[in-house]
Structure formats: structure tokens, C-alpha cells
Design a protein around this motif. Structure first.
Motif, PDB file in Angstrom:
ATOM      1  N   GLN A   1       0.827  -1.209   0.000  1.00  5.90           N
ATOM      2  CA  GLN A   1       0.000   0.000   0.000  1.00  5.90           C
ATOM      3  C   GLN A   1       0.860   1.257   0.000  1.00  5.90           C
ATOM      4  O   GLN A   1       0.497   2.272  -0.620  1.00  5.90           O
ATOM      5  CB  GLN A   1      -0.936  -0.004   1.209  1.00  5.90           C
ATOM      6  N   SER A   2       1.982   1.199   0.681  1.00  3.24           N
ATOM      7  CA  SER A   2       2.890   2.354   0.709  1.00  3.24           C
ATOM      8  C   SER A   2       3.471   2.627  -0.674  1.00  3.24           C
ATOM      9  O   SER A   2       3.691   3.780  -1.052  1.00  3.24           O
ATOM     10  CB  SER A   2       4.020   2.131   1.722  1.00  3.24           C
TER      11      SER A   2
ATOM     12  N   VAL B   1       1.954   2.139  -3.539  1.00  2.80           N
ATOM     13  CA  VAL B   1       0.896   2.829  -4.289  1.00  2.80           C
ATOM     14  C   VAL B   1       0.713   4.255  -3.779  1.00  2.80           C
ATOM     15  O   VAL B   1       0.552   5.193  -4.571  1.00  2.80           O
ATOM     16  CB  VAL B   1      -0.420   2.035  -4.205  1.00  2.80           C
ATOM     17  N   LYS B   2       0.756   4.423  -2.484  1.00  2.00           N
ATOM     18  CA  LYS B   2       0.578   5.763  -1.925  1.00  2.00           C
ATOM     19  C   LYS B   2       1.681   6.707  -2.416  1.00  2.00           C
ATOM     20  O   LYS B   2       1.424   7.874  -2.730  1.00  2.00           O
ATOM     21  CB  LYS B   2       0.585   5.709  -0.401  1.00  2.00           C
TER      22      LYS B   2
ATOM     23  N   GLU C   1       0.067   9.837  -4.190  1.00  2.00           N
ATOM     24  CA  GLU C   1      -0.052  11.062  -3.393  1.00  2.00           C
ATOM     25  C   GLU C   1       0.409  12.323  -4.133  1.00  2.00           C
ATOM     26  O   GLU C   1      -0.305  13.345  -4.109  1.00  2.00           O
ATOM     27  CB  GLU C   1       0.714  10.906  -2.077  1.00  2.00           C
TER      28      GLU C   1
ATOM     29  N   VAL D   1      -5.665  -0.735  -6.054  1.00  2.00           N
ATOM     30  CA  VAL D   1      -6.618   0.012  -5.229  1.00  2.00           C
ATOM     31  C   VAL D   1      -7.958  -0.711  -5.222  1.00  2.00           C
ATOM     32  O   VAL D   1      -8.593  -0.868  -4.168  1.00  2.00           O
ATOM     33  CB  VAL D   1      -6.781   1.461  -5.747  1.00  2.00           C
TER      34      VAL D   1
ATOM     35  N   VAL E   1      -3.193   3.348   2.575  1.00  2.00           N
ATOM     36  CA  VAL E   1      -3.694   4.156   1.465  1.00  2.00           C
ATOM     37  C   VAL E   1      -5.105   4.694   1.720  1.00  2.00           C
ATOM     38  O   VAL E   1      -5.591   5.561   0.995  1.00  2.00           O
ATOM     39  CB  VAL E   1      -3.648   3.336   0.157  1.00  2.00           C
TER      40      VAL E   1
ATOM     41  N   LEU F   1      -5.784   8.589   2.064  1.00  2.00           N
ATOM     42  CA  LEU F   1      -5.620   9.269   0.786  1.00  2.00           C
ATOM     43  C   LEU F   1      -6.863   9.074  -0.088  1.00  2.00           C
ATOM     44  O   LEU F   1      -7.356  10.016  -0.717  1.00  2.00           O
ATOM     45  CB  LEU F   1      -4.379   8.737   0.069  1.00  2.00           C
TER      46      LEU F   1
END
Length: 415
Positions: free
Chosen positions: A88-89, A91-92, A96, A167, A195, A198
Motif C-alpha cells: 500500500q505504501s 501505491v501511496k 499522493e 486500489v 492508502v 488518501l
């Protein structure tokens, strides 16, 4: 074989570093961060390989019920596994910077370079310029986000296939309860996911931020995640705003919290009208009439933020729970090492605005230090006044032992 998605190993490594810095509990697999690190190279390579090939499927999140702040009802968190937090990090970190260019300037929650203090400062300034406030809270935001609406918003700003793929998979990831039951998710994004904040901000950007700007011109707002305020010139305008807001959220599958949404009159020395609600709490600070001193040294009543009653109660209860009066085997330096980090966090956050409102917490801490001294030192037993004097002397001679001792604007009272 050429991999369909170009995801660099460096990106996965940096994502892991962020997860490591944030720590966190184990997910459904029971694997701690330390256990993940024991086979770090293999775990990160496997994760990168699966992300790059499109074969990564997130495991269920671990459902954990925790009490809301200050003793409110339970809320459910979804705790991902360590590996899933890294994914997830990744993708973030990609998503972001793209969404930051889109987000509204009056959205403050979970955004880089923005803080709760920034939001409170903006609200304080606008309270001086507007007599009325609509305070709102969204009931169960993270549990009720419409997946279709969210993905539509995401596709508008991101065309990276693998980001959209993962996602969508995270939104549909199962939740495993403490009893081992698997729950399907048809809406919402697990609160506790890396995530999720966000995605929630993106959803509310269209549901609220942009909608207010386009449909309620002249009504400034400040939003921090699912809490926010709108500033109005009149009671009539505030009533219209709260009606329109309820209709808008209903259209998007959300609901205003009935107990935390209200109209507030900003009463102070210049605004002396009558209205039953003259205070509201936002991000742990209560805005209400408070005495203040102007530049010319003249006292006046301003509509100002200060630490909330609920936060004060919570901090005093926490101090009582430490039972430091029973820790007579420890010395003052030991107590400082153990409790100063928490006290520092309170001081840094709650004294930024109207810091004198924290006096009751500092007095509470000193009260238990007095009880600790009376129990630890035989010559101070049964001599409360003497002990208080000794503590005041310690504060003068060693003001750095506890962070709040430096303030020096109060003295513990006998009683």
C-alpha cells in the motif's frame, strides 16, 4: 518474460522504510515487523515480483475494535499485514503527488506539510470574520465510501494500470474478525490501511470540498478528514448550509452525525446575541468565549480555541492510571524518562493555542508527584505542605526534569 508493470525495487525498498518507521501491529498472519525483517530480502523480492506481474492479491485485513477518543463507542480498524502495508505504501508514494495537485487548499487531514494546528489556526481566524459556524462530522466515513464513485474519481486523475488494479483489490479485500469470520466488503475502505486516508480525501474532495466551492459560494470551510466547519454570516445562511449539506451527503451514500453536527454562534465581547449553542470542539480544541489580552494590555473576551474538556479529562485519567505514587522504587530521573515523552506530546499539541488551559493537567501531575515524594521519603510523610514546597524548589532548581516545569506560570495548591 517481460513484466507487465514497471515497478522499481527502489520504490518497494523506500516503502518498506516508511512502514518500518511507522511500526504497527501484525495482521491476520500474525507476522510482526521483526519477523518480516528476519527474511527481509526474500519478502521484499517476493512482494516486488508479485506487484510487478499483476499477481499480488492482498490478504484479509484483521478487524480490531478500538474505543474512540474519550470513551465513545467502538470503531473498527482493519489492520493489514506487514507485507500489505509495504504494498500500500508503494501505491501511496505514486498516487499522493498526483492527488496533492488536485486537493483543495482548505483540506488538511492526512496531507504532507499540513497539520491539525494549521487547520485550527485557519478556523480561529475565520471565526473572527464570521458570526456563525456549521460544525459537522460524517458518520462512519471509512465504512461507507461508495467504491464506484471513488474509482471514477481515481481514474480521472490516475491512468496507471497497476495502481488502479491494486486500489480496487484493496477496496474489496475481506476483513477477518477476532472470531475468524471473513466479511466481504461492498463499500468503504478499511480504516487502518496505509492508502485509506488518501482515498478518503479523494472521495471527499468531490463529495464536499469541490461541491461547497461550486454550490455554496462565499461560505469558507475547513475540513480535516471527516470533521469540518463551515463559516456563515447569518443564522439563516447556516440553516440553509446544514440543510444542503445533509442532502449532498445523502446523495453520495454518507450521513451527517446527528450528535456532532450543529449550528454555533461565535459569541464574544463584540457579538452579544443570544443563541443556545456558543461553543464547538474541533480536533481536540474547544472554540468558545475566553478571556484574552489585547496589544494595548486591555482585557477582552474573544472566541478562541483551547484544549477541550474531554481531552483534559482523558489526560487526567491517563495520569491517574500511571499510579506513579506507588513507584517509590524509582527516582525522579526514572519517572522523567518514563512519562516525559507522553507529557511532551500533550504539551506540543495542546499548548499551541491558549496554553494556560492545560494548568489543570500539570497540577494533576504535580499532585501525584507530591504523593510519590511523601511515600518515598520518610521525612516527608504526613507533611503535605512541606512536600509541596520541596517540589516547588525542585522545579526551580531542575526545570528540565519535566517538560511542563519550564512554563513556571502556576503553583500547586495545598488541598
Amino acid at each position: 518474460m517481460t513484466k507487465p508493470y514497471q515497478i522499481s525495487k527502489h520504490l518497494v525498498w523506500e516503502a518498506y522504510q516508511r512502514v518500518k518507521a511507522n511500526k504497527g501491529a501484525a495482521g491476520v498472519d500474525g507476522e510482526s515487523l521483526q519477523a518480516f525483517e528476519a527474511k527481509l530480502k526474500d519478502n521484499l523480492y517476493k512482494l516486488w515480483n508479485r506487484l510487478s506481474s499483476g499477481s499480488y492479491f492482498p490478504p484479509p485485513v484483521r478487524g480490531v475494535g478500538i474505543p474512540k477518543r474519550y470513551g465513545e463507542v467502538m470503531r473498527m480498524l482493519g489492520i493489514p499485514t506487514v507485507g500489505d502495508r509495504v504494498a500500500q505504501s508503494v501505491v501511496k508514494m505514486v498516487l499522493e503527488p498526483i492527488l496533492e495537485l488536485v486537493f483543495h487548499q482548505d483540506s488538511y487531514g492526512y496531507r504532507p506539510g499540513r497539520s491539525a494546528h494549521d487547520a485550527i489556526a485557519v478556523v480561529r481566524k475565520r471565526n473572527w470574520e464570521n458570526d456563525w459556524v456549521v460544525e459537522f462530522d460524517i458518520k462512519g466515513l471509512f465504512d461507507n465510501i461508495d467504491h464506484e464513485l471513488l474509482m471514477r474519481a481515481l481514474r480521472k486523475h490516475c491512468q496507471t494500470p497497476w495502481v488502479l488494479l491494486y486500489v480496487e483489490r484493496w477496496l474489496k479485500a475481506l476483513m477477518e474478525t477476532a472470531e475468524g469470520k471473513l466479511i466481504e466488503r461492498t463499500k468503504g475502505t478499511p480504516q487502518g490501511g496505509v492508502v485509506s486516508p488518501l482515498l478518503a480525501n479523494l472521495f471527499l474532495h468531490y463529495v464536499f470540498d469541490r461541491w461547497v466551492s461550486e454550490n455554496l459560494p462565499g461560505v469558507p470551510f475547513c475540513r480535516y478528514s471527516d470533521d469540518g466547519v463551515l463559516h456563515c454570516k447569518s443564522k439563516v445562511q447556516a440553516e440553509l448550509v446544514i440543510q444542503k449539506l445533509g442532502e449532498r451527503f445523502g446523495e453520495c451514500g454518507l450521513e451527517l452525525h446527528p450528535d456532532k453536527t450543529q449550528i454555533v454562534y461565535c459569541r464574544d465581547s463584540k457579538r452579544k446575541g443570544n443563541y443556545p449553542v456558543t461553543r464547538f470542539t474541533f480536533l481536540g480544541f474547544t472554540f468558545c468565549s475566553r478571556e484574552a489580552v489585547g496589544k494595548a494590555g486591555i482585557y477582552f473576551t474573544g472566541f478562541l480555541p483551547g484544549v477541550s474538556t474531554e481531552a483534559l479529562r482523558h489526560m487526567r485519567q491517563t495520569i491517574r492510571g500511571w499510579k506513579l505514587q506507588l513507584k517509590s522504587s524509582l527516582n525522579l530521573a526514572d519517572l522523567s524518562v518514563r512519562f516525559n515523552p507522553i507529557l511532551r506530546g500533550w504539551k506540543n499539541y495542546y499548548t499551541r493555542f491558549y496554553g494556560s488551559a492545560m494548568v489543570s493537567v500539570w497540577n494533576h501531575m504535580d499532585y501525584y508527584l507530591v504523593r510519590w515524594m511523601m511515600r518515598k521519603y520518610k521525612n516527608l510523610r504526613q507533611h503535605k505542605t512541606k512536600t509541596i514546597g520541596r517540589l516547588e524548589l525542585l522545579k526551580q532548581e531542575h526545570p528540565n526534569v519535566f517538560v511542563y516545569w519550564k512554563a513556571g506560570h502556576y503553583t500547586l495548591k495545598v488541598g
